[in-house]
Design a protein around this motif. Structure first.
Motif, mmCIF file in Angstrom:
data_model
loop_
_atom_site.group_PDB
_atom_site.id
_atom_site.type_symbol
_atom_site.label_atom_id
_atom_site.label_comp_id
_atom_site.label_asym_id
_atom_site.label_seq_id
_atom_site.Cartn_x
_atom_site.Cartn_y
_atom_site.Cartn_z
ATOM 1 N N THR A 8 -4.754 -11.489 1.941
ATOM 2 C CA THR A 8 -4.677 -10.109 2.277
ATOM 3 C C THR A 8 -4.433 -9.214 1.348
ATOM 4 O O THR A 8 -3.904 -8.189 1.529
ATOM 5 C CB THR A 8 -3.594 -10.241 3.539
ATOM 6 O OG1 THR A 8 -2.239 -10.660 3.032
ATOM 7 C CG2 THR A 8 -4.093 -11.107 4.706
ATOM 8 N N SER A 9 -3.961 -9.605 0.008
ATOM 9 C CA SER A 9 -3.762 -8.856 -0.957
ATOM 10 C C SER A 9 -4.195 -9.792 -2.379
ATOM 11 O O SER A 9 -4.557 -10.697 -2.450
ATOM 12 C CB SER A 9 -2.215 -8.772 -1.213
ATOM 13 O OG SER A 9 -1.785 -9.901 -1.569
ATOM 14 N N GLY A 10 -4.549 -8.824 -3.417
ATOM 15 C CA GLY A 10 -5.246 -9.269 -4.679
ATOM 16 C C GLY A 10 -6.655 -9.031 -4.756
ATOM 17 O O GLY A 10 -7.282 -8.705 -3.592
ATOM 18 N N ALA A 305 -4.259 -8.654 9.504
ATOM 19 C CA ALA A 305 -3.306 -7.679 8.738
ATOM 20 C C ALA A 305 -3.492 -6.294 8.643
ATOM 21 O O ALA A 305 -2.946 -5.485 8.133
ATOM 22 C CB ALA A 305 -3.465 -8.438 7.231
ATOM 23 N N GLY A 306 -4.644 -5.871 9.260
ATOM 24 C CA GLY A 306 -5.146 -4.522 9.563
ATOM 25 C C GLY A 306 -5.567 -3.732 8.252
ATOM 26 O O GLY A 306 -5.276 -2.840 7.878
ATOM 27 N N LYS A 307 -6.287 -4.550 7.490
ATOM 28 C CA LYS A 307 -6.903 -4.326 6.320
ATOM 29 C C LYS A 307 -8.408 -4.377 6.264
ATOM 30 O O LYS A 307 -8.807 -5.094 5.489
ATOM 31 C CB LYS A 307 -6.277 -5.062 5.120
ATOM 32 C CG LYS A 307 -4.657 -4.934 4.712
ATOM 33 C CD LYS A 307 -4.169 -5.656 3.775
ATOM 34 C CE LYS A 307 -2.814 -5.269 3.536
ATOM 35 N NZ LYS A 307 -2.219 -6.355 2.466
ATOM 36 N N TYR A 439 -17.796 -2.689 10.873
ATOM 37 C CA TYR A 439 -16.988 -2.462 9.985
ATOM 38 C C TYR A 439 -16.259 -0.871 10.318
ATOM 39 O O TYR A 439 -15.212 -0.370 10.112
ATOM 40 C CB TYR A 439 -17.685 -2.188 8.596
ATOM 41 C CG TYR A 439 -16.805 -1.637 7.407
ATOM 42 C CD1 TYR A 439 -15.576 -2.449 7.164
ATOM 43 C CD2 TYR A 439 -17.168 -0.583 6.513
ATOM 44 C CE1 TYR A 439 -14.934 -1.796 6.203
ATOM 45 C CE2 TYR A 439 -16.436 -0.187 5.725
ATOM 46 C CZ TYR A 439 -15.168 -0.842 5.274
ATOM 47 O OH TYR A 439 -14.367 -0.394 4.214
ATOM 48 N N ARG A 440 -17.367 0.221 10.850
ATOM 49 C CA ARG A 440 -17.001 1.471 11.497
ATOM 50 C C ARG A 440 -15.871 1.392 12.346
ATOM 51 O O ARG A 440 -14.837 2.003 12.560
ATOM 52 C CB ARG A 440 -18.202 2.122 11.715
ATOM 53 C CG ARG A 440 -19.137 2.840 10.469
ATOM 54 C CD ARG A 440 -19.877 3.821 11.073
ATOM 55 N NE ARG A 440 -20.973 3.320 12.042
ATOM 56 C CZ ARG A 440 -21.807 2.761 11.682
ATOM 57 N NH1 ARG A 440 -22.397 2.641 10.590
ATOM 58 N NH2 ARG A 440 -22.712 2.299 12.937
ATOM 59 N N GLN A 441 -16.268 0.660 13.414
ATOM 60 C CA GLN A 441 -15.293 0.115 14.358
ATOM 61 C C GLN A 441 -13.833 -0.383 13.927
ATOM 62 O O GLN A 441 -12.885 0.317 14.633
ATOM 63 C CB GLN A 441 -15.866 -0.727 15.485
ATOM 64 C CG GLN A 441 -16.943 -0.364 16.037
ATOM 65 C CD GLN A 441 -16.754 0.494 17.372
ATOM 66 O OE1 GLN A 441 -17.275 1.542 17.193
ATOM 67 N NE2 GLN A 441 -16.035 0.252 17.995
ATOM 68 N N LEU A 442 -13.541 -0.957 12.959
ATOM 69 C CA LEU A 442 -12.509 -1.612 12.522
ATOM 70 C C LEU A 442 -11.647 -0.171 11.852
ATOM 71 O O LEU A 442 -10.505 -0.302 11.965
ATOM 72 C CB LEU A 442 -12.849 -2.653 11.598
ATOM 73 C CG LEU A 442 -13.226 -3.953 12.050
ATOM 74 C CD1 LEU A 442 -13.489 -5.089 11.106
ATOM 75 C CD2 LEU A 442 -12.525 -4.503 13.336
ATOM 76 N N LYS A 443 -12.453 0.632 11.090
ATOM 77 C CA LYS A 443 -11.775 1.801 10.308
ATOM 78 C C LYS A 443 -11.328 2.394 11.520
ATOM 79 O O LYS A 443 -9.932 2.967 11.215
ATOM 80 C CB LYS A 443 -12.610 2.332 9.315
ATOM 81 C CG LYS A 443 -12.930 1.363 8.102
ATOM 82 C CD LYS A 443 -13.674 2.158 7.086
ATOM 83 C CE LYS A 443 -14.797 2.692 7.341
ATOM 84 N NZ LYS A 443 -15.383 3.564 6.093
ATOM 85 N N ASN A 449 -4.512 3.517 15.273
ATOM 86 C CA ASN A 449 -3.202 2.809 15.124
ATOM 87 C C ASN A 449 -2.214 3.580 14.455
ATOM 88 O O ASN A 449 -0.899 3.603 14.743
ATOM 89 C CB ASN A 449 -3.347 1.226 14.978
ATOM 90 C CG ASN A 449 -4.203 0.569 15.755
ATOM 91 O OD1 ASN A 449 -4.060 0.755 16.916
ATOM 92 N ND2 ASN A 449 -4.774 -0.729 15.397
ATOM 93 N N GLN A 450 -2.767 3.988 13.236
ATOM 94 C CA GLN A 450 -1.899 4.888 12.590
ATOM 95 C C GLN A 450 -1.291 6.023 13.245
ATOM 96 O O GLN A 450 -0.137 6.753 12.807
ATOM 97 C CB GLN A 450 -2.495 5.116 11.188
ATOM 98 C CG GLN A 450 -2.723 3.968 10.228
ATOM 99 C CD GLN A 450 -3.606 4.239 9.000
ATOM 100 O OE1 GLN A 450 -4.390 5.361 8.978
ATOM 101 N NE2 GLN A 450 -3.639 3.434 7.914
ATOM 102 N N VAL A 451 -2.233 6.542 13.734
ATOM 103 C CA VAL A 451 -2.004 8.012 14.566
ATOM 104 C C VAL A 451 -0.819 7.755 15.558
ATOM 105 O O VAL A 451 0.229 8.324 15.753
ATOM 106 C CB VAL A 451 -3.111 8.729 15.048
ATOM 107 C CG1 VAL A 451 -2.643 9.675 16.032
ATOM 108 C CG2 VAL A 451 -3.995 9.238 14.088
#
Length: 455
Positions: A8-10, A305-307, A439-443, A449-451
């Motif tokens: 989830t990183s790198g 991880a929400g990424k 991909y659009r649905q995930l974004k 969720n951020q809102v």
């Protein structure tokens, strides 16, 4: 404790490449089962025996593909909860998936074993190879629980970021498979049955070793009594993901059965050529399968991880690796396909040799389509949209049915050779737009969720 790996990183390319390599080696070893079976059967038992082993290839893919698809689906929530660091729910998913697998594998084994004769008759299996094909298919179906459990356990281990351990167990069982093949076929004279028994026993050993290792070495999988309770809600969620993935493989295989039935009707020589070519094709397509499997784990962890943006990064990195490999293997096959065919076919079998080489030339020339299919399909599966993946299987089935009905009668074995490339094209026409929709649905979901988090 065994080494776990979060992706989830790198940078995405080295992460996916390092995760893919053990998967690739494992896939190559798994295909070595088939190569060893076919090579020993073809060399020591003859062309009819080789055709017997290959006459039901697509049926085996239908059943085992369903099992393997379900296992891959069961591991997706495990990867997602691992990426989200929700280890309690992850352990409960693992426990429920083991119970579901025990029931499903026995049911599948019993039903398919009873239907062996009917399946082979429906596929127009030539009479001179019917008995051998029946024995091999029956043994394969009886061994379904071994295959089911090995694939589930290895998928769970990979979901936790460890793609190396299943490889080492598979290496051991591959060596065992080779030894048992030679012992059962040459020493005991068990014929085609010996090849089937050797494969089932070897996969059973792999499953047992994976189970023992997983629970002894992965501390985060050590359960409390409350984790081992069968939970209907989790079972429903697992089935909702796993069954569509299994059906996707099975639906794809229905088209393959139609294609193989059309090929069987062309005679024993075409069956033998198809068998040899498919063994080689399955072997050289292992890197594409491994890359797809890596993308399922990578996408699942990053989804948890929400990424979502990292999923797109991974797709681009995987596509670059895929294109390089496809160009290389196409060049190799156009130069050396006849040498590979000699593993299974005697040089004096000129007609079978010519058809085998033709099949390999055509199929490897279109491997970019297969690579794209693997990357997009597994990425979609990794984030849980398994129903979309299932519809791509419908596209493949339609393509193979059309080839069977129109191209094979018109062009004979050349039509058979066009079956897989046509199916890959049809699947991509569905999968590529489907991926960008997902991909659009995930974004959009992440933005919502951020809102909510900031309100």
């Amino acid at each position: 404790m065994a080494q776990l790996r979060e992706m989830t990183s790198g940078p995405s390319l080295p992460l996916i490449l390092n995760f893919t390599l053990p998967l690739l080696l494992g896939n190559l070893l798994q295909q070595t089962y088939s190569l060893v079976d076919a090579a020993i059967v073809g060399k020591f038992l003859g062309i009819n025996a080789l055709a017997s082993v290959g006459a039901s290839t697509s049926v085996v893919f239908l059943i085992l593909g369903f099992c393997n698809g379900c296992c891959g689906g069961f591991s997706i929530p495990v990867a997602q909860k691992f990426g989200a660091h929700d280890y309690v729910t992850m352990r409960r998913y693992v426990s429920v998936s083991l119970k579901l697998t025990a029931v499903m594998s026995v049911v599948v084994a019993v039903i398919t074993s009873l239907l062996c004769g009917f399946i082979l008759r429906t596929m127009q299996t030539p009479e001179n190879i019917f008995q051998g094909a029946y024995i091999y298919l029956l043994i394969t179906f009886i061994g379904v629980p071994c295959t089911f459990f090995y694939n589930l356990l290895s998928c769970i281990i990979r979901a936790l970021g460890d793609s190396k351990t299943p490889f080492w167990f598979l290496l051991l069982s591959t060596i065992l498979n080779i030894i048992l093949d030679l012992f059962f076929i040459i020493t005991l004279g068990w014929g085609v049955a010996g090849a089937g028994i050797a494969t089932v026993v070897s996969q059973g050993v792999s499953a047992l070793l994976c189970y023992l290792y997983m629970y002894r070495k992965f501390d985060i999988l050590k359960t409390e009594p409350s984790d081992r309770i069968f939970r209907k809600k989790l079972a429903s969620q697992l089935l909702a993901i796993g069954v569509p993935m299994g059906l996707q493989f099975s639906i794809t295989a229905i088209g393959s059965i139609m294609l193989q039935s059309a090929n069987n009707a062309l005679g024993t020589a075409c069956v033998a050529a198809f068998t040899a070519a498919m063994r080689i094709k399955m072997f050289v397509m292992c890197p594409l399968d491994a890359l797809g499997m890596a993308m399922a784990t990578y996408s699942g962890q990053n989804y948890g991880a929400g990424k979502p943006e990292r999923i797109w990064m991974g797709v681009k990195s995987a596509t670059l690796m895929m294109v390089v490999y496809c160009a290389a293997i196409a060049a190799i096959m156009w130069g050396l396909a006849d040498k590979f065919a000699l593993l299974f076919i005697s040089p004096d079998e000129t007609e079978i040799m010519k058809d085998t080489v033709l099949f390999l030339h055509i199929n490897t020339s279109f491997f970019v389509l297969l690579g794209s299919l693997s990357i997009f399909r597994y990425s979609i599966q990794g984030v849980g949209y398994t129903r979309l993946s299932m519809f791509s299987g419908v596209s493949e089935m339609i393509a193979r049915v059309l080839v069977s009905l129109f191209l094979v009668p018109a062009f004979k074995f050349l039509g058979v050779c066009m079956g897989d490339p046509t199916a890959w094209l049809f699947a991509n026409l569905f999968l590529i737009p489907a991926f960008f929709y997902v991909y659009r649905q995930l974004k959009e979901s992440r933005k919502r969720n951020q809102v909510l988090a900031n309100s």
